[in-house]
Design an enzyme around this catalytic site. Sequence first.
Site, mmCIF file in Angstrom:
data_model
loop_
_atom_site.group_PDB
_atom_site.id
_atom_site.type_symbol
_atom_site.label_atom_id
_atom_site.label_comp_id
_atom_site.label_asym_id
_atom_site.label_seq_id
_atom_site.Cartn_x
_atom_site.Cartn_y
_atom_site.Cartn_z
ATOM 1 N N LYS A 27 0.896 -1.325 0.085
ATOM 2 C CA LYS A 27 0.105 0.118 0.219
ATOM 3 C C LYS A 27 0.752 1.402 0.070
ATOM 4 O O LYS A 27 0.479 2.107 -0.766
ATOM 5 C CB LYS A 27 -0.796 -0.087 1.225
ATOM 6 C CG LYS A 27 -1.911 1.072 1.396
ATOM 7 C CD LYS A 27 -3.310 0.693 1.979
ATOM 8 C CE LYS A 27 -2.760 0.806 3.504
ATOM 9 N NZ LYS A 27 -2.837 2.222 3.939
ATOM 10 N N ARG A 32 2.948 5.889 -3.169
ATOM 11 C CA ARG A 32 4.003 6.692 -3.715
ATOM 12 C C ARG A 32 4.205 6.508 -5.306
ATOM 13 O O ARG A 32 4.479 7.663 -6.021
ATOM 14 C CB ARG A 32 5.255 6.266 -3.027
ATOM 15 C CG ARG A 32 5.286 6.866 -1.474
ATOM 16 C CD ARG A 32 6.361 6.149 -0.559
ATOM 17 N NE ARG A 32 6.330 6.655 0.691
ATOM 18 C CZ ARG A 32 5.635 6.473 1.615
ATOM 19 N NH1 ARG A 32 4.198 5.609 1.617
ATOM 20 N NH2 ARG A 32 5.828 7.013 2.814
ATOM 21 N N ASP A 326 2.183 -1.263 11.809
ATOM 22 C CA ASP A 326 0.709 -1.635 11.223
ATOM 23 C C ASP A 326 0.505 -2.913 11.860
ATOM 24 O O ASP A 326 -0.714 -3.427 11.694
ATOM 25 C CB ASP A 326 0.503 -1.442 9.895
ATOM 26 C CG ASP A 326 0.577 -0.066 9.508
ATOM 27 O OD1 ASP A 326 0.319 0.948 10.424
ATOM 28 O OD2 ASP A 326 1.056 0.316 8.380
HETATM 29 C C1 S3P Z 1 2.667 4.915 5.961
HETATM 30 C C2 S3P Z 1 3.176 5.291 6.978
HETATM 31 C C3 S3P Z 1 2.833 4.786 8.366
HETATM 32 C C4 S3P Z 1 1.965 3.930 8.499
HETATM 33 C C5 S3P Z 1 0.806 4.065 7.432
HETATM 34 C C6 S3P Z 1 1.385 4.104 6.063
HETATM 35 C C7 S3P Z 1 3.187 5.236 4.794
HETATM 36 O O1 S3P Z 1 2.558 5.845 9.234
HETATM 37 O O2 S3P Z 1 1.204 3.527 9.735
HETATM 38 O O3 S3P Z 1 -0.345 2.669 7.511
HETATM 39 O O4 S3P Z 1 2.993 5.046 3.558
HETATM 40 O O5 S3P Z 1 3.995 6.190 5.024
HETATM 41 P P1 S3P Z 1 3.443 6.892 9.795
HETATM 42 O O6 S3P Z 1 3.301 7.960 9.182
HETATM 43 O O7 S3P Z 1 2.875 7.026 11.186
HETATM 44 O O8 S3P Z 1 4.754 6.271 9.883
#
Ligand code: S3P
Length: 442
Positions: A27, A32, A326
Amino acid sequence: MANDSQTTIIEPLQAPIDGSTTVPGDKSISHRAVLFSAMAEGVSRVSGVLDSDDVRSTIKAVQALGATVSLEKQIDGSLAGGITGWGSAGPTQPDGPIDCGNSGTTARLLMGSLAPWPITVEITGDESLCKRPMRRITAPLMKMGVSFDPAGKETLPITETGDRDLKAIVYDAPMASAQLKTAVLLAGLGAKGETVLNEPSPSRNHTELMLPEYGATTTAAERTASVKGPFTLQACEVQVPGDPSSAAFLVCAALMKRGSSIQVEGVSLNTARIGFTRTLERMGADISISREGQAGKEPYGIISACYTPNLRGCEIPGDKIPSLLDEVPVLSVVAAFARGITVFRQVSELRMKESDRLSAIIEGLGLMGVEAWMDGDDLFIEGQPDLEVPDGIVFDSKKDHRLAMTWALVGLCGNKPVTVSNFDSIKVSFPTFLDSLQRMTR
Ligand code: S3P
């Protein structure tokens, strides 16, 4: 499985989980790939992109801003095709607000990508997203010259107006957050000079690994990342590996379902993402990883796991939490069946996710008769290896995809059905979760 509009009954799997499988695209990397391609000059080719509600939010957002997205559904369920970015012309003024749905990654990364452009965009989301903190993103962007209306507001909806003369900054992030890091680095692409982001512990590093594929100059070290601007990303090719966060549910199911053995292939083995494998290993799990190849700078390979009785609790230090952020909900269920206490240190960030995951874990484990509690920022779970799950449990998923799958595992791997509310929230990240497991039990 039986359904009404709000609740789903999850029946126990009828046989052990056995065999090899793959999981949908990662994801984080999918978001990105879509966003960076939309920002780039030219036509990027992307493949393996996750088809889920969250990634669709990013696709819709970049389309509203003028990128052309021609992705088609592939036989394996992924999305692949071309994305023509706005490049040096910049995004166009959208007709209305951009609705990011449930996706924090869409909202926060978008704020960074819009920073250098003189358009005014209202960003909003669903009920859950409109409760999540945004000041962590708007604060550094305001230092760089971006305006937000209302200024300093914590939650969406917020209206952003970018600035062509952004200032490069050195920013000490108050928390380890890959979304915050990415927002600042994307804004930094539009600023003159070097923008540096220091973080208290290493968050996932997909942005630093991917931006050089689009021609940008980045540096990435343990707790610091930087980008040199101004620079317009150049179209490239991106192959998205499988999502380790989705694989974690299948792996934990195999560990808990007697007689199971699973190999999940083509999964990202980025060390910033697979902390859960190390934790499970320390709990005594029969689990291993082996590398198959590399997509861009992202390593991928196979995660194998077998049913393991006699799991034991362990302590996960705070600096390792970002690498399994996560996965704390699903690891909590494994910990509930392990001997002894499991401690997750410094997990307060989990209160800021799609739901307050800490309260939800304590509440859900409580329904199972398992003691779990917070002491300061640390989560404690007292496991019960001989736990008999009570009849008729109704878990509240809080409309949070990772909680819905976590509680489903209790029903799938045990011998009693459980009910999960709003189970369809799994569409956010792993729409084929149940099919994947059921296919391997035939
Ligand atoms: C993500 C970063 C994480 C994660 C989220 C996806 C990302 O959060 O929990 O599900 O794609 O950059 P944080 O911004 O707290 O690291």
